[in-house]
Motif scaffolding. Structure first.
Motif, mmCIF file in Angstrom:
data_model
loop_
_atom_site.group_PDB
_atom_site.id
_atom_site.type_symbol
_atom_site.label_atom_id
_atom_site.label_comp_id
_atom_site.label_asym_id
_atom_site.label_seq_id
_atom_site.Cartn_x
_atom_site.Cartn_y
_atom_site.Cartn_z
ATOM 1 N N TYR A 87 5.666 -14.367 -0.592
ATOM 2 C CA TYR A 87 5.801 -12.926 -0.246
ATOM 3 C C TYR A 87 5.211 -12.087 -1.678
ATOM 4 C CZ TYR A 87 8.288 -12.670 4.068
ATOM 5 O OH TYR A 87 8.534 -12.980 5.664
ATOM 6 N N GLU A 88 4.598 -11.294 -1.356
ATOM 7 C CA GLU A 88 4.104 -10.302 -2.701
ATOM 8 C C GLU A 88 4.751 -9.398 -2.972
ATOM 9 O OE1 GLU A 88 0.018 -7.844 -3.907
ATOM 10 O OE2 GLU A 88 0.011 -9.182 -2.060
ATOM 11 N N GLN A 89 5.195 -9.175 -4.115
ATOM 12 C CA GLN A 89 6.050 -8.006 -4.567
ATOM 13 C C GLN A 89 4.880 -6.653 -4.829
ATOM 14 O OE1 GLN A 89 8.502 -8.374 -7.878
ATOM 15 N NE2 GLN A 89 9.349 -6.278 -7.889
ATOM 16 N N VAL A 90 5.354 -5.737 -4.341
ATOM 17 C CA VAL A 90 4.653 -4.321 -4.316
ATOM 18 C C VAL A 90 5.711 -3.166 -4.954
ATOM 19 C CG1 VAL A 90 2.988 -4.649 -2.509
ATOM 20 C CG2 VAL A 90 5.281 -3.646 -2.121
ATOM 21 N N SER A 91 5.023 -2.382 -5.487
ATOM 22 C CA SER A 91 5.910 -1.339 -6.499
ATOM 23 C C SER A 91 5.929 -0.052 -5.720
ATOM 24 C CB SER A 91 5.524 -1.094 -7.816
ATOM 25 O OG SER A 91 6.315 -0.140 -8.470
ATOM 26 N N GLU A 92 7.243 0.854 -5.633
ATOM 27 C CA GLU A 92 6.945 2.079 -4.913
ATOM 28 C C GLU A 92 6.081 2.916 -5.837
ATOM 29 O OE1 GLU A 92 10.592 2.802 -2.204
ATOM 30 O OE2 GLU A 92 11.486 2.120 -4.144
ATOM 31 N N LEU A 368 13.056 4.988 5.540
ATOM 32 C CA LEU A 368 11.757 5.719 5.953
ATOM 33 C C LEU A 368 10.540 5.929 5.350
ATOM 34 C CD1 LEU A 368 11.040 8.025 8.282
ATOM 35 C CD2 LEU A 368 12.073 9.740 6.924
ATOM 36 N N ASN A 369 10.910 5.770 3.985
ATOM 37 C CA ASN A 369 9.695 5.685 3.088
ATOM 38 C C ASN A 369 9.034 4.500 3.170
ATOM 39 O OD1 ASN A 369 10.413 8.116 1.925
ATOM 40 N ND2 ASN A 369 11.069 7.296 -0.101
ATOM 41 N N LEU A 371 8.720 2.413 5.911
ATOM 42 C CA LEU A 371 8.203 2.507 7.196
ATOM 43 C C LEU A 371 6.948 3.584 7.354
ATOM 44 C CD1 LEU A 371 11.137 2.688 9.839
ATOM 45 C CD2 LEU A 371 10.232 0.898 8.764
ATOM 46 N N SER A 372 6.974 4.525 6.602
ATOM 47 C CA SER A 372 6.077 5.509 6.496
ATOM 48 C C SER A 372 4.612 4.996 5.799
ATOM 49 C CB SER A 372 6.312 6.908 5.760
ATOM 50 O OG SER A 372 7.433 7.517 6.681
ATOM 51 N N ARG A 373 5.252 4.208 4.528
ATOM 52 C CA ARG A 373 3.859 3.687 3.825
ATOM 53 C C ARG A 373 3.363 2.511 4.364
ATOM 54 N NH1 ARG A 373 5.082 3.895 -2.755
ATOM 55 N NH2 ARG A 373 3.177 3.432 -2.703
ATOM 56 N N ILE A 374 4.036 1.963 5.157
ATOM 57 C CA ILE A 374 3.365 0.573 5.907
ATOM 58 C C ILE A 374 2.536 0.928 6.933
ATOM 59 C CG2 ILE A 374 3.814 -1.456 7.428
ATOM 60 C CD1 ILE A 374 6.427 -1.584 5.759
ATOM 61 N N THR A 375 3.117 2.275 7.708
ATOM 62 C CA THR A 375 2.001 2.637 8.884
ATOM 63 C C THR A 375 1.003 3.439 8.217
ATOM 64 O OG1 THR A 375 4.112 3.072 10.212
ATOM 65 C CG2 THR A 375 2.218 4.322 10.908
ATOM 66 N N ASN A 376 1.063 4.112 7.228
ATOM 67 C CA ASN A 376 -0.239 4.955 6.797
ATOM 68 C C ASN A 376 -0.876 4.392 5.985
ATOM 69 O OD1 ASN A 376 1.025 7.492 7.592
ATOM 70 N ND2 ASN A 376 2.234 7.770 5.781
ATOM 71 N N LEU A 384 1.750 9.113 13.482
ATOM 72 C CA LEU A 384 1.876 7.547 14.072
ATOM 73 C C LEU A 384 3.359 6.866 13.614
ATOM 74 C CD1 LEU A 384 -1.726 5.958 13.874
ATOM 75 C CD2 LEU A 384 -0.432 6.830 15.815
ATOM 76 N N ILE A 385 3.642 7.634 12.435
ATOM 77 C CA ILE A 385 4.936 7.180 12.243
ATOM 78 C C ILE A 385 6.214 7.506 12.937
ATOM 79 C CG2 ILE A 385 5.410 9.145 10.674
ATOM 80 C CD1 ILE A 385 6.957 5.494 10.217
ATOM 81 N N GLU A 386 5.954 8.435 13.911
ATOM 82 C CA GLU A 386 6.799 9.310 14.852
ATOM 83 C C GLU A 386 6.941 8.021 15.921
ATOM 84 O OE1 GLU A 386 6.130 12.850 15.629
ATOM 85 O OE2 GLU A 386 6.387 13.624 13.608
ATOM 86 N N LYS A 387 5.797 7.616 16.327
ATOM 87 C CA LYS A 387 5.844 6.746 17.516
ATOM 88 C C LYS A 387 6.012 5.336 17.100
ATOM 89 C CE LYS A 387 1.679 6.763 19.845
ATOM 90 N NZ LYS A 387 0.343 6.346 20.086
ATOM 91 N N ALA A 388 5.949 4.942 15.669
ATOM 92 C CA ALA A 388 6.341 3.752 15.259
ATOM 93 C C ALA A 388 7.863 3.558 15.414
ATOM 94 C CB ALA A 388 5.916 3.486 13.990
ATOM 95 N N ILE A 389 8.636 4.406 15.091
ATOM 96 C CA ILE A 389 10.173 4.591 14.963
ATOM 97 C C ILE A 389 10.630 4.438 16.111
ATOM 98 C CG2 ILE A 389 11.809 6.085 14.668
ATOM 99 C CD1 ILE A 389 10.633 7.402 11.938
#
Length: 528
Positions: A87-92, A368-369, A371-376, A384-389
């Motif tokens: 697993y790779e670490q990412v930074s917000e 939510l952040n 889910l949004s960042r992964i989708t986007n 599309l985030i609304e559909k994903a949720i």
């Protein structure tokens, strides 16, 4: 675990007394004959394999618990395990460049962690399959000014965190652990770093008052302000071992040249020296810290049949561990994400025990952040985030109340979860839990498909109901949610207990959820 009643006990050596894998019982003569005759060897082999696997999961849990005296340590342990399997670490704080088929994680405040594995067939708008738990437990946290001296004793000022059973903290061997901000000087420049610390010796104790001095007391009533101060040392010994600072005078009348620190007036110099020794720095290099009192007794397997886990912080590190291990193992093979269309995720939040209202709690935008960042990352269409949720699913995993044999009237007659009975699906008509018929069916169906036991719980109508991160995330994000948890006793005590079988049940249930939810969800035609 098998019923071994009537077996001749085998007395292990003291070194293996608490080892979960150490054999503690021998077969009866009849069973020995049956085994040597070769009858049902395949069944026996399957049983032994299952036991071995269960012991492996339990052993792993004990290692996780013993490495995690605080939420900071739990997240650090989770990071180590995730990194070790790719697993790779990412930074917000940075842009994310994500790829399908890859695995990532990020942290907030070093006390919340979110890890996710993206299916190779994932496209923006597909769902997230999440298990959410929390890293914090009720404890005693050191106050910003912890220095207390009275009656010839050096005591440590603490504040209660969460709804702990505070009487269980008396007469325990305690230490301190947490995070420290340290000042470092290299090549003439100054930097400030975050370090974890855990003093390895029992340095504190909260002594009870002798019964001879309190014969009229009706039960053990704790005043959390005046009775819960741990004793660090006596004043005489403390002075003999006092750390010399800039304002201290040496025996020859000269002052030292060490730099002054505002911490000297806020905390006992003896405590600062213990921390500095552990960290390999000077006391004056310690700028600030978040520490808590911790029980020194390790987590272990116990009970006459080695069927229980005795430990602090089972609520909720047990669920944190089981969900983390399930995610790791469900994404460990090269082909595990080959046909996955969604994103498998575990989210372990801080501050659940105090309401989740923090920048790193479940009440924050962290979920939510993410889910949004992964989708986007896979589409510029922000709708599309609304559909994903709406295609996503959350398992809110928090330990449950097992039936107590000495207080059976505290459970509703038809809802009495038992140890060894598997994960408990929690329901509450007043939405203290987020479970509904659809979400409970989905989770229960996974259990049926794998022959995993599952139980139900509702609180009595005449008792208050606790809550979890489930309703917080369900209402804040809009995601389908089921509330579950492994049954345990002594919840919020300094020393809790659960069943070894339920650790295995939880792990297997979560693993099945990660691996099979996508296919199961496609079969549900109910408009959500």
């Amino acid at each position: 675990m098998s019923n071994l009643t009537g077996h001749k006990p085998k007395y292990p050596s003291s070194a293996n007394l608490y080892s979960p894998s150490a054999p503690s019982l021998e077969p009866t003569q009849a069973e020995t004959v049956k085994w040597s005759s070769g009858v049902e060897i395949s069944d026996m082999a399957a049983t032994n394999e299952a036991k071995s696997k269960s012991n492996s999961v339990v052993d792993d849990l004990l290692q996780f618990l013993n490495a995690s005296p605080t939420a900071f340590h739990a997240v650090d342990e989770a990071k180590k395990r995730l990194r070790s399997v790719g697993y790779e670490q990412v930074s917000e704080r940075e842009d994310w460049k994500l790829e399908a088929g890859k695995k990532y994680f990020f942290t907030r405040n070093h006390s919340t962690i979110v890890a996710f594995a993206i299916g190779k067939k994932y496209v923006a708008g597909n769902g997230f399959h999440i298990v959410g738990a929390h890293t914090d437990s009720p404890c005693l946290k050191l106050k910003p000014v912890s220095k207390v001296t009275k009656g010839g004793y050096l005591e440590v000022g603490v504040q209660t965190y969460g709804g702990g059973l505070w009487h269980t903290w008396f007469d325990r061997d305690l230490t301190v652990a947490g995070r420290v901000i340290i000042k470092e000087q290299k090549n003439g420049s100054v930097s400030y770093i975050h370090r974890l610390v855990r003093v390895e010796d029992p340095i504190m104790r909260i002594p009870t008052l002798a019964i001879h001095l309190d014969r009229g007391a009706d039960g053990f009533k704790v005043n959390t302000q005046s009775h819960l101060l741990p004793v660090l040392a006596t004043s005489i010994k403390g002075e003999l071992n006092k750390v010399v600072t800039k304002n201290d005078v040496q025996d020859n009348g000269e002052t030292t040249e060490s730099k002054s620190s505002p911490n000297n007036s806020k905390h006992h110099s003896l405590l600062l020296q213990l921390l500095a020794n552990q960290l390999g720095c000077e006391p004056d290099d310690i700028c600030d810290f978040e520490l808590q009192a911790c029980d020194m007794q390790p987590s272990l397997v116990g009970g006459a049949q080695k069927e229980f886990i005795f430990s602090g912080r089972l609520d909720n590190l047990c669920m944190s561990f089981c969900s983390l291990k399930a995610l790791i193992d469900s994404t460990s093979s090269q082909t595990s994400l080959e046909h996955e269309t969604g994103v498998r995720m575990v989210a372990l939040f801080d501050h659940e025990e105090v309401g989740s209202n923090s920048a790193q709690g479940a009440g924050s935008p962290a979920m939510l952040n993410a889910l949004s960042r992964i989708t986007n990352s896979f589409s510029s269409d922000f709708s599309l985030i609304e559909k994903a949720i709406q295609r996503s699913f959350l398992v809110s995993a928090d330990m449950a109340h097992a039936l107590h044999p000495n207080y059976m009237d505290k459970h509703e007659e038809n809802h009495q979860p038992k140890l060894h009975g598997g994960l408990v699906i929690k329901s509450n008509a007043n939405q203290r839990y987020a479970t509904n018929a659809i979400t409970s069916f989905i989770f229960r169906e996974l259990a049926v498909n794998h022959n995993i036991p599952v139980q139900d719980f509702v609180v009595r109508n005449d008792m208050a109901c606790g809550s979890t991160i489930g309703p917080i995330l369900a209402s804040g994000v809009g995601i389908r949610t089921v509330d579950v948890g492994a049954p345990q006793l002594s919840m919020h005590s300094i020393r809790e207990m659960c069943a070894t079988d339920d650790v295995d049940h939880s792990y297997e249930h979560f693993k099945a959820y990660y691996e099979e939810f996508s296919n199961l969800d496609q079969k549900i035609t109910v408009d959500m």
